[in-house]
Design a protein around this motif. Structure first.
Motif: not given
Length: 435
Positions: A348-349, A358-360, A379
């Motif tokens: 989680k971002v 932010g890349d998850a 995100v």
């Protein structure tokens, strides 16, 4: 264009330094081999982060450090990080260990807690058996170079059936940008043992400082039925590039718990993985991070299932502000034959700025049918409805956002096994969020 791709050390220099420190012949040979390998191997290539564009050869030179008689002699900037250490405490300053202690009770039980250089001389057979077994020396240029230049470090060995109730702690800090800072941590928990290890990785520079690469490798060997809890908090200044690899090998019914606080101010490569080799082995990893300024961060958590009925849990929570970038990877690999394995991961971002990123990336690689696995990733920004609800209760917008962010990070913060370190982590979170 890639820059700084040369190797900062050669075989002759690595072996000469090893001999000057009185290291055993096998370690001298290993260092020489690492230097030679580093000339041909490539740097790691994490997803979407070009670390080869960082100044990766700014590793400094070896500088011996003077020992201190007590933690009271530490620089003021890091003195409060020593905490309460009745069980054991190791301090590394730049290139070397300056302080170490272990309670008489644990010594009588056969526990070894010292710096890795000393352990290689005094417990050579034990160290040689496990050094660079969880992390392959020839994995890439980073691991090869590290095997040539690592210094100080920590060695922790817990004998069979011994339970260490109080956490063992280490403080690893840099205050000289010209000195090599490359700790190697090796933890071996023998059958049915229990131990908690916590370290602080920090810096204490006055004013602007030159770029310095801090590279560290952690190896944890969890024997059958053993349980290791490994907690680490990184919070160095922005002139330091933090390259940290952590690996655990877990045997039958063993358990590893990772608690990682990546609160560093500079560019970061953080890679934490568990090899669940034994049947009934488990891994639980929790990672928390805050990115600020123009930081580039690559955060990877992984688990490889080989044993039957093995279980892995991974949780990563990151807050990104300003123009910081984070690529967050969760990798669950279930090998053929790892029946009844279970792997769950969540990334989680929370982004606080339109310029942050932010890349998850949750990844499941399954080669066995009779397993369970799952992932979740999100995100987004602070929920305006939550902010509005808190403001309707008389809380300011700024305070409402702060409470929501703290609540977002709380599941990891609360896992820190020492109350004083937990409070320190909260203080660091506040500092990075308010900066």
């Amino acid at each position: 264009m890639s820059t700084q791709l040369s190797t900062p050390v050669n075989r002759e220099a690595a072996e000469a330094l090893s001999r000057s420190k009185g290291e055993p012949a096998w370690l001298t040979a290993l260092r020489g081999q690492g230097a030679e390998l580093s000339e041909t191997l490539e740097w790691p290539k994490p997803e979407k982060v070009r670390i080869d564009r960082w100044d990766l050869t700014a590793v400094g030179v070896h500088k011996p450090q003077a020992a201190i008689a007590s933690a009271d002699e530490l620089p003021e900037a890091v003195r409060n990080l020593s905490g309460e250490t009745p069980a054991g405490f190791v301090v590394q300053r730049n290139s070397g260990i300056v302080f170490k202690q272990l309670s008489a009770e644990l010594q009588s039980k056969g526990v070894i807690f010292t710096d890795l250089e000393t352990a290689a001389r005094e417990h050579g057979d034990l160290v040689q058996q496990y050094l660079f077994k969880a992390v392959a020396q020839d994995e890439d240029k980073l691991t090869a170079l590290h095997s040539a230049i690592w210094n100080g470090g920590v060695f922790l060995y817990v004998p069979k059936n011994v339970e260490v109730e109080l956490p063992l702690q280490a403080l690893l800090f840099a205050d000289d940008a010209e000195a090599t800072f490359a700790p190697h941590i090796l933890v071996v928990a023998d059958n049915n043992s229990r131990v908690t290890y916590v370290d602080n990785v920090s810096s204490a520079f006055e004013g602007a400082a030159a770029t310095l690469v801090k590279q560290s490798v952690v190896e944890v060997i969890v024997k059958p039925g053993a349980h290791v809890r490994f907690a680490t908090i990184h919070h160095m200044s922005e002139n330091i590039i933090d390259l940290s690899l952590r690996r655990a090998v877990v045997e039958n019914d063993g358990r590893i718990e990772w608690i990682v606080g990546d609160l560093h101010d500079g560019n970061t490569l953080s890679d934490t993985r568990s090899l669940l080799r034994g049947n009934g082995s488990t891994s639980d990893a929790k990672v928390i991070s805050i990115g600020s300024g123009k930081q580039q961060m690559s955060l990877t958590t992984g688990a490889v299932h080989v044993g039957r009925s093995s279980d892995s849990q991974m949780v990563t929570r990151a807050v990104m502000k300003d123009a910081a970038t984070a690529i967050i990877n969760g990798v669950t690999k279930i090998e053929k034959g790892a029946t009844k394995a279970n792997g769950e991961q969540t990334e989680k971002v929370l982004m606080l700025s339109p310029k942050s990123r932010g890349d998850a990336n949750p990844i499941l690689l399954i080669d066995e049918d009779d397993v369970t696995a799952g992932h979740a990733a999100s995100v987004g920004q602070v929920n305006p409805e939550q902010v509005y609800y808190l403001m309707s209760r008389g809380i300011s917008k700024r305070e409402a956002e702060r409470l929501i962010i703290n609540g977002f990070l709380a599941p990891v913060v609360e896992e820190i096994p020492i109350e004083a370190v937990q409070e320190q982590l909260r203080s660091l979170l506040e500092r990075k969020l308010e900066a």
